[in-house]
Design a protein around this motif. Structure first.
Motif, mmCIF file in Angstrom:
data_model
loop_
_atom_site.group_PDB
_atom_site.id
_atom_site.type_symbol
_atom_site.label_atom_id
_atom_site.label_comp_id
_atom_site.label_asym_id
_atom_site.label_seq_id
_atom_site.Cartn_x
_atom_site.Cartn_y
_atom_site.Cartn_z
ATOM 1 N N LEU A 35 0.829 -1.193 0.000
ATOM 2 C CA LEU A 35 0.000 0.000 0.000
ATOM 3 C C LEU A 35 0.871 1.253 0.000
ATOM 4 N N GLU A 36 2.027 1.177 0.641
ATOM 5 C CA GLU A 36 2.955 2.310 0.640
ATOM 6 C C GLU A 36 3.406 2.653 -0.775
ATOM 7 N N ASP A 37 3.688 1.637 -1.589
ATOM 8 C CA ASP A 37 4.057 1.882 -2.988
ATOM 9 C C ASP A 37 2.918 2.563 -3.735
ATOM 10 N N LEU A 38 1.695 2.090 -3.511
ATOM 11 C CA LEU A 38 0.545 2.677 -4.184
ATOM 12 C C LEU A 38 0.315 4.115 -3.759
ATOM 13 N N ALA A 39 0.566 4.410 -2.480
ATOM 14 C CA ALA A 39 0.260 5.739 -1.945
ATOM 15 C C ALA A 39 1.007 6.834 -2.676
ATOM 16 N N ARG A 40 2.211 6.530 -3.153
ATOM 17 C CA ARG A 40 2.993 7.555 -3.840
ATOM 18 C C ARG A 40 2.353 7.966 -5.159
ATOM 19 N N ASN A 41 1.424 7.142 -5.668
ATOM 20 C CA ASN A 41 0.744 7.454 -6.924
ATOM 21 C C ASN A 41 -0.657 8.009 -6.711
ATOM 22 N N VAL A 42 -1.049 8.249 -5.467
ATOM 23 C CA VAL A 42 -2.399 8.712 -5.159
ATOM 24 C C VAL A 42 -2.312 10.063 -4.458
ATOM 25 N N ALA A 43 -2.894 11.071 -5.056
ATOM 26 C CA ALA A 43 -2.870 12.407 -4.476
ATOM 27 C C ALA A 43 -3.555 12.411 -3.115
ATOM 28 N N GLY A 44 -2.878 13.000 -2.121
ATOM 29 C CA GLY A 44 -3.468 13.164 -0.799
ATOM 30 C C GLY A 44 -3.331 11.982 0.115
ATOM 31 N N LEU A 45 -2.800 10.852 -0.365
ATOM 32 C CA LEU A 45 -2.633 9.660 0.462
ATOM 33 C C LEU A 45 -1.168 9.531 0.842
ATOM 34 N N SER A 46 -0.881 9.399 2.142
ATOM 35 C CA SER A 46 0.507 9.245 2.585
ATOM 36 C C SER A 46 0.593 8.105 3.586
ATOM 37 N N ILE A 47 1.730 7.421 3.549
ATOM 38 C CA ILE A 47 1.983 6.270 4.405
ATOM 39 C C ILE A 47 3.260 6.528 5.190
ATOM 40 N N GLN A 48 3.197 6.332 6.509
ATOM 41 C CA GLN A 48 4.403 6.401 7.321
ATOM 42 C C GLN A 48 4.809 4.967 7.663
ATOM 43 N N ASN A 49 5.929 4.542 7.105
ATOM 44 C CA ASN A 49 6.398 3.178 7.299
ATOM 45 C C ASN A 49 7.149 3.085 8.618
ATOM 46 N N LEU A 50 6.678 2.194 9.503
ATOM 47 C CA LEU A 50 7.314 1.995 10.806
ATOM 48 C C LEU A 50 7.837 0.568 10.957
ATOM 49 N N GLY A 51 8.003 -0.116 9.843
ATOM 50 C CA GLY A 51 8.475 -1.490 9.882
ATOM 51 C C GLY A 51 7.500 -2.395 9.158
ATOM 52 N N PRO A 52 7.859 -3.661 8.936
ATOM 53 C CA PRO A 52 6.995 -4.589 8.195
ATOM 54 C C PRO A 52 5.645 -4.760 8.876
ATOM 55 N N GLY A 53 4.581 -4.605 8.085
ATOM 56 C CA GLY A 53 3.243 -4.763 8.630
ATOM 57 C C GLY A 53 2.853 -3.709 9.632
ATOM 58 N N GLN A 54 3.596 -2.602 9.675
ATOM 59 C CA GLN A 54 3.345 -1.564 10.676
ATOM 60 C C GLN A 54 3.385 -0.201 10.001
ATOM 61 N N SER A 55 2.398 0.071 9.177
ATOM 62 C CA SER A 55 2.345 1.329 8.447
ATOM 63 C C SER A 55 1.117 2.123 8.869
ATOM 64 N N GLN A 56 1.313 3.438 9.011
ATOM 65 C CA GLN A 56 0.207 4.328 9.344
ATOM 66 C C GLN A 56 -0.261 5.043 8.093
ATOM 67 N N VAL A 57 -1.581 5.065 7.921
ATOM 68 C CA VAL A 57 -2.186 5.650 6.735
ATOM 69 C C VAL A 57 -2.830 6.980 7.116
ATOM 70 N N SER A 58 -2.597 8.015 6.296
ATOM 71 C CA SER A 58 -3.282 9.283 6.498
ATOM 72 C C SER A 58 -3.736 9.821 5.150
ATOM 73 N N VAL A 59 -4.829 10.558 5.176
ATOM 74 C CA VAL A 59 -5.404 11.150 3.976
ATOM 75 C C VAL A 59 -5.550 12.642 4.205
ATOM 76 N N ARG A 60 -5.070 13.435 3.265
ATOM 77 C CA ARG A 60 -5.193 14.888 3.301
ATOM 78 C C ARG A 60 -4.572 15.503 4.543
ATOM 79 N N GLY A 61 -3.486 14.916 5.019
ATOM 80 C CA GLY A 61 -2.733 15.521 6.100
ATOM 81 C C GLY A 61 -3.298 15.323 7.485
ATOM 82 N N VAL A 62 -4.418 14.610 7.629
ATOM 83 C CA VAL A 62 -4.998 14.364 8.948
ATOM 84 C C VAL A 62 -4.193 13.246 9.592
#
Length: 797
Positions: free
Chosen positions: A78-105
């Motif tokens: 999903l982190e790879d996909l997020a870079r291609n989606v406007a407004g979607l960002s992923i903070q990678n904290l390790g395998p299987g441990q990613s935080q998802v945010s939309v529009r900066g929230v």
């Protein structure tokens, strides 16, 4: 740093930007004029409104990445996909441990020992909600139809609801009367020295006229790229390698044209032998020691006394049934999830830093210490909704939702020999006196069972007045959470407590869509989102400095988070050009923000009275020629605190200062991709794809932008050093760019061969920053995957 003087000025600027976007739509027609003979772009059908519709017809901001998009971009997470989606960002904290945010929230960094924090973005696998704060399952993307990203609060159409947005994995469903399948094999090499690869397969089998089966299976071997230095100078290479194994089986039963029943089972297990952590300082491997060999850790290196591990085993069983009752359709979704998560980390530096402060001898400081976090989870949910099916101007949907989550989180710190060292230093019987019912030789233990119950009634209705369509909806919710906390050991307080959090309310939503022409539609939305509050874990007072105990000790509970999202957008399509864009403003009340509690080795959630995010999103795709397709997606987001949090002395706490940026969110993020199709070898179809992705600078925590670069006092004196030393770190995570290339050819026998290079220039992106015990034990970054070259063979039949 650019700042707006007031929320009013933000809205004024957004209104100006919105006018500019409106002017872009006719410009799209001009772009299309020179290519009217080119083949039109394919329409993507989505179900974000619970009805089949194109992206252009959905009256709010939505993105869909199709299976072909996923394959050609080389995305595997999903982190790879997020870079291609406007407004979607992923903070990678390790395998299987990613935080998802939309529009900066964003709440900032949430880590393994904060099980009570609620997710801001809902994640669904088809109709089943699977989001779980930090540990949302990292499902394999094979045999997906698409991934949909719905921006803004989603509570009127979805059972679980969400405060910031919703991401939906949509799988390919069983199909009656069709025999088909796909096999895929891959081999890749990471950083030029470690091999990885996968084998995946999917098959659709018509069992009878009314029954079809679809089965998927996959196994992936992940190559490692982090090297671990060990005691005595040894080095173990590629310690963060691992595997992902899983599959799903779905059975479609259609006894008549009005009844459809689909039971399904999904299973996946992820295992890794380490973490993608690059260390800047470690108590046992640092440049300050004299009696131990000084060590300067290099790129993609860390230091370990013990091996580490991560395991995530997920079982999902669900049943989706729909009944066409004529003028209405009834849908039922029943879902059960069983998950077991293990995070086993080398906590020797953490334990050793405390031992240094307590005056333990060097031999005790060096005792290997293993922090073992385990989560067991059972979740049951039931959703029932009914919706109109007519083609008339009035459309509606109503539903009820119930979920029950039973989650047990535990944390142990087994450290053989620690009780003897404790009693020798602090007095006989000390280790037994602080156990509070837990076992020996574990200076910290915690047991946290959770019970979360949610009930909701939701729905919306729309009326088509011709060119104008108005939609209104709302969600009534009722939450109840019971949480117990028991702790024991030298580093703990000996807690025994139970807390209850409850909340209920209503969140509305209204949308307006105006079809200016066959090619241009304007839309606007106002929607409210909600996230449940909770209770912080008690501080580990024995570890806290007096200053940290005074600052962070008063924040036991945190309130519900609510927000209003306002957006205006335009969707346009002129032959071979599609241009969609939106401006948005999000007004957040009681934002739940996570801070590191310094020497206490704890994390605390604060409420920030007010904050906002504002920005613009743009997605463009076009066929420049019959053979060349070009796409762009990008977003600019301003995410800031609008109030300040202070301690009893009036000092600002943890960077929560009016005007400071919200954590983990890049201001600018965009991607460019181009695919050129051609024929080779007597007419065989082939293509070349290139993509460029830019992710702007970020801060892991709000406090990171204060007094930066930061001087971290190490846990010394240890190893012969005198006094304390400091490690200076720039906590602004730098922007990074990734460039990917791939080329494919499809042979007459149905075999497709793809060669690719991801991260062509071997960028080392710093994805998040982690500090152990305020930096006294360990400082490190989570880093991205290095250059990866691979070959994929795929056959469809």
């Amino acid at each position: 740093m650019r700042r707006f003087s007031s929320a009013k000025s933000v809205r004024t600027r957004l209104l100006t930007a919105g006018c500019a976007i409106a002017l872009l739509a006719p410009a799209g027609a001009a772009l299309a004029q020179d290519g009217q003979d080119a083949t039109n772009l394919d329409e993507i059908i989505v179900t974000g409104t619970k009805r089949d519709s194109t992206i252009q017809d959905v009256p709010f901001s939505i993105n869909a990445q199709t299976q072909e998009d996923i394959q050609r971009s080389g995305a595997v997470t999903l982190e790879d996909l997020a870079r291609n989606v406007a407004g979607l960002s992923i903070q990678n904290l390790g395998p299987g441990q990613s935080q998802v945010s939309v529009r900066g929230v964003s709440a900032g960094q949430v880590v393994r020992d904060q099980p009570g924090v609620k997710e801001q973005v809902g994640v669904y696998l088809d109709e089943s909600v699977v989001s779980l704060s930090l540990f949302t399952p990292d499902f394999d993307l094979f045999d997906l139809n698409r991934v949909e990203t719905l921006r803004g609060p989603q509570g009127t159409l979805f059972g679980s609801g969400s405060v910031g947005g919703t991401v939906r994995y949509i799988t390919n469903q069983p199909t009656l009367g069709v025999s088909e399948g796909t096999l895929e094999a891959n081999v890749n090499v990471v950083e030029g020295d470690d091999l990885g690869g996968h084998l995946k397969g999917a098959i659709n089998i018509p069992v009878s006229d009314t029954v079809a089966l679809r089965a998927v299976a996959y196994h992936t071997e992940y190559a490692g790229f982090i090297d671990a230095r060990r005691e005595g100078g040894a080095v173990r290479d590629n310690i963060n390698d691992g595997t992902r194994t899983g599959g799903r089986v779905a059975l479609l039963f259609e006894p008549s044209s009005t009844v459809s029943i689909t039971p399904r089972i999904v299973y996946q297990k992820i295992e890794t032998e380490g973490f993608n952590r690059q260390e800047a300082f470690n108590l046992f491997a640092n440049p300050f020691t004299t009696t131990r060999a000084p060590v300067i850790l290099g790129e993609r290196e860390q230091f370990l006394l013990l091996d580490e591990a991560f395991e995530d085993e997920t079982l999902l069983a669900d049943l989706t049934a729909s009944f066409d009752l004529g003028a209405v359709e009834l849908t039922s979704v029943t879902s059960y999830i069983d998950r077991d998560i293990l995070v086993s980390r080398d906590a020797s530096a953490l334990t050793g830093s405390v031992s240094v402060d307590l005056g333990f001898p060097a031999a005790a400081v060096l005792l290997p210490s293993n922090l073992v976090d385990t989560t067991t989870l059972e979740q049951f949910s039931q959703e029932v909704r009914i919706s109109s099916t007519s083609d008339g101007p009035f459309q509606w949907l109503a539903g009820v939702f119930y979920s029950q989550v039973d989650r047990v989180y535990s944390q142990l710190l087994p450290t053989p020999g620690y009780d003897a060292a404790t009693d020798a230093t602090l007095g006989a019987g000390t280790s037994v006196a602080v156990r509070n019912g837990f076992g020996p030789n574990s200076p910290y233990n915690a047991l946290l069972p959770y019970d979360i119950e949610q009930t909701a009634v939701f729905g919306e209705a729309s009326y088509d007045f011709g060119q104008l369509t108005v939609t209104a909806g709302g969600r009534f919710y009722d939450f109840s959470e019971t949480r117990s906390f028991t702790s024991g050991g030298l580093f703990a307080n000996g807690d025994r407590r139970t807390d209850t959090t409850a909340s209920d309310g209503f969140t509305p939503r209204i949308l307006v869509s105006y079809e200016a022409s066959d090619n241009v539609t304007f839309n606007a939305q106002a929607a409210q989102g909600f996230r449940l509050g909770g209770v912080n874990d008690p501080l580990n007072i024995p570890l806290c400095s007096p200053a940290d105990a005074a600052i962070f000790g008063g924040f036991q509970t945190y309130d519900d988070e609510t927000l209003w999202n306002y957006e205006a957008g335009v969707k346009s399509r002129f032959g071979n050009v599609t241009l969609n864009s939106a401006v948005f403003y999000t007004d957040i009340e009681n934002l739940q923000t996570t801070l590191d509690a310094g020497s206490c080795s704890s994390r605390v959630v604060f409420n920030v009275e007010s904050a906002h995010t504002a920005g613009i999103e743009l997605e463009l795709s076009t066929l420049l020629t019959d053979n060349l397709e070009v796409g762009f997606s990008g977003s600019f987001v301003e995410a800031e605190f609008d109030s300040t949090v202070r301690d009893g002395t009036g000092a600002v706490i943890g960077g929560i200062r009016e005007g400071n940026r919200l954590p983990s969110v890049p201001e600018l993020q965009f991607s460019l991709n181009a695919t050129y199709s051609f024929t080779v070898l007597s007419g065989l179809p082939g293509y070349v794809n290139a993509s460029f992705q830019h992710v702007g600078s970020r801060y892991t925590q709000a406090s990171d932008q204060e007094n930066n670069p930061r001087s971290f006092t190490s846990g010394l004196p240890f190893g012969g050093a005198t006094g304390t030393r400091a490690t200076i770190v720039d906590l602004e995570l730098p922007s990074y760019e990734l460039f990917n290339l791939s080329a494919g050819i499809e042979f007459d026998n149905g075999i497709e061969a793809i060669v690719y290079i991801n991260n062509l220039f071997d960028e080392n992106p710093l994805l998040s920053f982690d500090r152990e015990r305020g930096g006294r034990a360990r400082l490190g970054y989570t880093v991205g995957t290095p250059r990866t070259m691979g070959l994929t063979l795929r056959r469809s039949f």
